[in-house]
Design a protein around this motif. Structure first.
Motif, PDB file in Angstrom:
ATOM      1  N   GLN A  62      25.039 -29.545  15.858  1.00  0.00           N
ATOM      2  CA  GLN A  62      25.164 -27.919  15.922  1.00  0.00           C
ATOM      3  C   GLN A  62      25.163 -27.481  14.214  1.00  0.00           C
ATOM      4  O   GLN A  62      25.689 -28.120  13.607  1.00  0.00           O
ATOM      5  N   ILE A  63      24.283 -26.701  14.034  1.00  0.00           N
ATOM      6  CA  ILE A  63      24.328 -26.026  12.606  1.00  0.00           C
ATOM      7  C   ILE A  63      24.743 -24.312  12.543  1.00  0.00           C
ATOM      8  O   ILE A  63      23.968 -23.838  13.497  1.00  0.00           O
TER       9      ILE A  63
ATOM     10  N   ASP B 166      11.783 -22.602  15.620  1.00  0.00           N
ATOM     11  CA  ASP B 166      11.696 -20.998  15.301  1.00  0.00           C
ATOM     12  C   ASP B 166      12.194 -20.493  13.992  1.00  0.00           C
ATOM     13  O   ASP B 166      12.151 -19.601  13.728  1.00  0.00           O
ATOM     14  N   ARG B 167      12.456 -21.581  13.145  1.00  0.00           N
ATOM     15  CA  ARG B 167      12.973 -21.313  11.836  1.00  0.00           C
ATOM     16  C   ARG B 167      11.784 -21.235  10.959  1.00  0.00           C
ATOM     17  O   ARG B 167      10.837 -21.978  10.773  1.00  0.00           O
ATOM     18  N   ARG B 168      11.624 -20.035  10.095  1.00  0.00           N
ATOM     19  CA  ARG B 168      10.777 -19.642   9.453  1.00  0.00           C
ATOM     20  C   ARG B 168      11.129 -19.261   7.774  1.00  0.00           C
ATOM     21  O   ARG B 168      12.710 -18.981   7.930  1.00  0.00           O
ATOM     22  N   PHE B 169      10.447 -19.551   6.935  1.00  0.00           N
ATOM     23  CA  PHE B 169      11.112 -18.745   5.594  1.00  0.00           C
ATOM     24  C   PHE B 169      10.803 -17.451   5.723  1.00  0.00           C
ATOM     25  O   PHE B 169       9.745 -16.970   5.799  1.00  0.00           O
ATOM     26  N   GLY B 170      11.826 -16.926   5.443  1.00  0.00           N
ATOM     27  CA  GLY B 170      12.021 -15.192   5.664  1.00  0.00           C
ATOM     28  C   GLY B 170      11.590 -14.858   7.050  1.00  0.00           C
ATOM     29  O   GLY B 170      11.681 -15.800   7.999  1.00  0.00           O
ATOM     30  N   GLU B 171      11.468 -13.558   7.142  1.00  0.00           N
ATOM     31  CA  GLU B 171      11.057 -13.417   8.448  1.00  0.00           C
ATOM     32  C   GLU B 171       9.512 -13.308   9.007  1.00  0.00           C
ATOM     33  O   GLU B 171       9.216 -13.642  10.281  1.00  0.00           O
ATOM     34  N   THR B 172       8.636 -13.439   7.931  1.00  0.00           N
ATOM     35  CA  THR B 172       7.481 -13.562   8.365  1.00  0.00           C
ATOM     36  C   THR B 172       6.537 -14.717   7.799  1.00  0.00           C
ATOM     37  O   THR B 172       5.404 -14.979   7.695  1.00  0.00           O
TER      38      THR B 172
ATOM     39  N   GLU C  41      16.832 -32.374   7.953  1.00  0.00           N
ATOM     40  CA  GLU C  41      15.681 -32.575   9.005  1.00  0.00           C
ATOM     41  C   GLU C  41      16.178 -31.668  10.312  1.00  0.00           C
ATOM     42  O   GLU C  41      15.402 -30.891  10.798  1.00  0.00           O
ATOM     43  N   GLN C  42      17.315 -31.685  10.564  1.00  0.00           N
ATOM     44  CA  GLN C  42      18.027 -31.018  11.849  1.00  0.00           C
ATOM     45  C   GLN C  42      17.998 -29.240  11.528  1.00  0.00           C
ATOM     46  O   GLN C  42      17.584 -28.641  12.161  1.00  0.00           O
ATOM     47  N   PHE C  43      18.111 -28.770  10.203  1.00  0.00           N
ATOM     48  CA  PHE C  43      18.111 -27.416   9.906  1.00  0.00           C
ATOM     49  C   PHE C  43      16.473 -27.069   9.718  1.00  0.00           C
ATOM     50  O   PHE C  43      16.316 -26.074  10.721  1.00  0.00           O
ATOM     51  N   PHE C  44      15.636 -27.921   9.091  1.00  0.00           N
ATOM     52  CA  PHE C  44      14.221 -27.410   9.100  1.00  0.00           C
ATOM     53  C   PHE C  44      13.308 -27.538  10.337  1.00  0.00           C
ATOM     54  O   PHE C  44      12.467 -27.017  10.248  1.00  0.00           O
TER      55      PHE C  44
ATOM     56  N   THR D   7       9.428 -23.641   8.829  1.00  0.00           N
ATOM     57  CA  THR D   7      10.204 -24.528   7.919  1.00  0.00           C
ATOM     58  C   THR D   7       9.546 -25.977   8.339  1.00  0.00           C
ATOM     59  O   THR D   7      10.204 -27.212   7.791  1.00  0.00           O
ATOM     60  N   LEU D   8       9.218 -26.106   9.397  1.00  0.00           N
ATOM     61  CA  LEU D   8       8.813 -27.910  10.005  1.00  0.00           C
ATOM     62  C   LEU D   8       7.779 -28.328   9.211  1.00  0.00           C
ATOM     63  O   LEU D   8       7.545 -29.555   9.126  1.00  0.00           O
ATOM     64  N   HIS D   9       6.916 -27.541   8.287  1.00  0.00           N
ATOM     65  CA  HIS D   9       6.021 -28.065   7.200  1.00  0.00           C
ATOM     66  C   HIS D   9       6.701 -28.730   6.235  1.00  0.00           C
ATOM     67  O   HIS D   9       6.117 -29.508   5.594  1.00  0.00           O
ATOM     68  N   LEU D  10       8.130 -28.738   6.179  1.00  0.00           N
ATOM     69  CA  LEU D  10       8.918 -29.600   5.333  1.00  0.00           C
ATOM     70  C   LEU D  10       9.170 -30.946   5.735  1.00  0.00           C
ATOM     71  O   LEU D  10       9.541 -31.865   4.827  1.00  0.00           O
ATOM     72  N   LEU D  11       9.049 -31.130   6.989  1.00  0.00           N
ATOM     73  CA  LEU D  11       9.603 -32.565   7.625  1.00  0.00           C
ATOM     74  C   LEU D  11       8.680 -33.666   7.095  1.00  0.00           C
ATOM     75  O   LEU D  11       9.418 -34.893   6.948  1.00  0.00           O
ATOM     76  N   PRO D  12       7.425 -33.709   6.884  1.00  0.00           N
ATOM     77  CA  PRO D  12       6.767 -34.843   6.332  1.00  0.00           C
ATOM     78  C   PRO D  12       7.284 -35.207   4.969  1.00  0.00           C
ATOM     79  O   PRO D  12       7.309 -36.661   4.676  1.00  0.00           O
ATOM     80  N   TYR D  13       7.725 -34.444   4.237  1.00  0.00           N
ATOM     81  CA  TYR D  13       8.427 -34.614   3.025  1.00  0.00           C
ATOM     82  C   TYR D  13       9.731 -35.275   2.708  1.00  0.00           C
ATOM     83  O   TYR D  13      10.013 -36.059   2.257  1.00  0.00           O
TER      84      TYR D  13
END
Length: 383
Positions: free
Chosen positions: A378-379, A32-38, A25-28, A42-48
């Motif tokens: 921190q990660i 500002d974190r995305r899958f790849g550059e564009t 959860e901390q990582f995703f 990754t926030l869309h993974l949090l509900p799961y």
């Protein structure tokens, strides 16, 4: 294994998994974190991840009255599929079963009376409390089911094609690999009904149409139920992302999958719990704090369309537009997975990483993994 050892192992497992999920959860959850550059956030993974957390809380309560729980020790480190099915079945019958069990306050009063009168511990009442708490959790919390229905999480318009573009997510717990998987698909829709409503004359998203995201199911109501059925049939780990994308492109003439991502969570490696890699376990055994002696891995797979063959309309027959998906044949692993690209990741507590580093095993064990070391809040990535 005696009762004390077993209880200790159970507590250790749930503590470890809670720590690993918190790390994910901390990582995703970094905005500002995305899958790849564009790619999508990754926030869309949090509900799961929330669903997984609810499932583990429920399983822990369930052990209090059934005493049964198994994990795939030699494979994924996650619970076996039977546990996932039991959770789903119990959720369906929770309301009926709860109506037969007194509320927790009444049961605790009965426990005190029993102890005072009998001078013994009321095991049966304690199990009823555990069952009540379990059923309440299952009924209230969204759990990670064998299949989690699709949700539209973002909508835009492709300025070139002037089609609405959906970002759709869904999930499945694979019974064979015992791994939870989350899907994220970018899909353009050329259906007249939604294009007319969502796209303005100058090819932009119609801001006058309120879309209360996330929307349950595919945003196109005419295709939503069929799309649910498709995803339920096409989410097994044994199917490559290329197969899933190709099937979608074929089954829905007006849906154009531009990208299908699959995030496969696991395996989990943990000292004293899993047997999926002897060398990793051997080194993790040297970590002083058991709650820090784990490694959570995951794989992000993606297949994307490199070009679209336009639709052909004739007097006697018509051919819908179709996608040409890119498979990276120069990478044997990518070709085997049926993907355009993939990334392997490992999340490691700082203590565990130090043990691996001291043993000079980091490169040998992680190979082509991107390593992320977690220490407090921190990660540090790409160590």
């Amino acid at each position: 294994m005696n009762v004390v050892d077993r209880n200790s192992a159970v507590t250790h497992y749930f503590t470890t998994m809670a720590s690993a999920l918190s790390g994910l959860e901390q990582f995703f959850g970094q905005s500002d974190r995305r899958f790849g550059e564009t790619g999508p956030p990754t926030l869309h993974l949090l509900p799961y991840l929330d669903r997984l957390r609810n499932s583990f809380t429920s399983w822990q309560n369930r052990i209090g009255f059934t005493g049964q729980f198994k994990i795939a020790q030699a494979e994924s480190g996650f619970p076996i599929f039977q546990n996932v099915l039991e959770l789903e079945n119990d959720r369906a019958g929770a309301a009926s079963r709860l109506s037969t069990i007194p509320d927790v306050g009444k049961l605790r009063t009965e426990m005190v009376d029993f102890i005072l009168r009998q001078k013994e511990f009321p095991t049966a009442l304690q199990q009823q409390i555990a069952e009540r708490l379990y059923l309440e959790q299952v009924q209230a919390g969204e759990i990670f089911s064998p299949f989690v229905l699709p949700t539209t999480v973002a909508v835009s318009v492709n300025p070139q094609s002037r089609r609405p573009s959906y970002l759709v997510s869904w999930a499945a717990f694979d019974g064979v690999s015992t791994l939870p998987m989350i899907y994220l698909a970018t899909i353009e829709d050329s259906s007249e009904n939604v294009t007319k409503v969502l796209v303005t004359e100058d090819g932009r998203l119609n801001e006058e149409v309120e879309i209360p995201l996330p929307v349950g199911g595919l945003l196109n109501p005419e295709l939503a139920r069929t799309f649910d059925d498709f995803c339920a049939r096409n989410s097994a780990y044994s199917l490559t992302p290329a197969t899933i994308a190709t099937n979608m492109d074929r089954d829905f003439p007006t849906l154009h999958p531009k990208s299908v991502r699959r995030v496969v969570l696991g395996p989990l490696y943990s000292t004293g719990l899993t047997q999926n890699s002897g060398r990793v376990t051997e080194i993790l055994d040297r970590v002083r704090k058991p709650e820090k002696a784990w490694v959570m891995t995951w794989t992000v797979q993606e297949v994307f369309s490199k070009r679209e063959q336009p639709a052909v309309k004739g007097f006697f027959s018509s051919t819908p537009a179709s996608q040409e998906f890119h498979i990276e044949t120069h990478d044997l692993e990518a070709a085997r997975m049926g993907v355009s690209t993939y990334e392997k990741h490992a999340l490691v507590p700082h203590d565990a990483y130090q043990a691996l580093y001291a043993a000079n095993e980091v490169k040998a064990i992680f190979g082509n993994f991107k390593v992320h070391v977690i220490s407090g809040n921190q990660i540090v990535s790409e160590v």
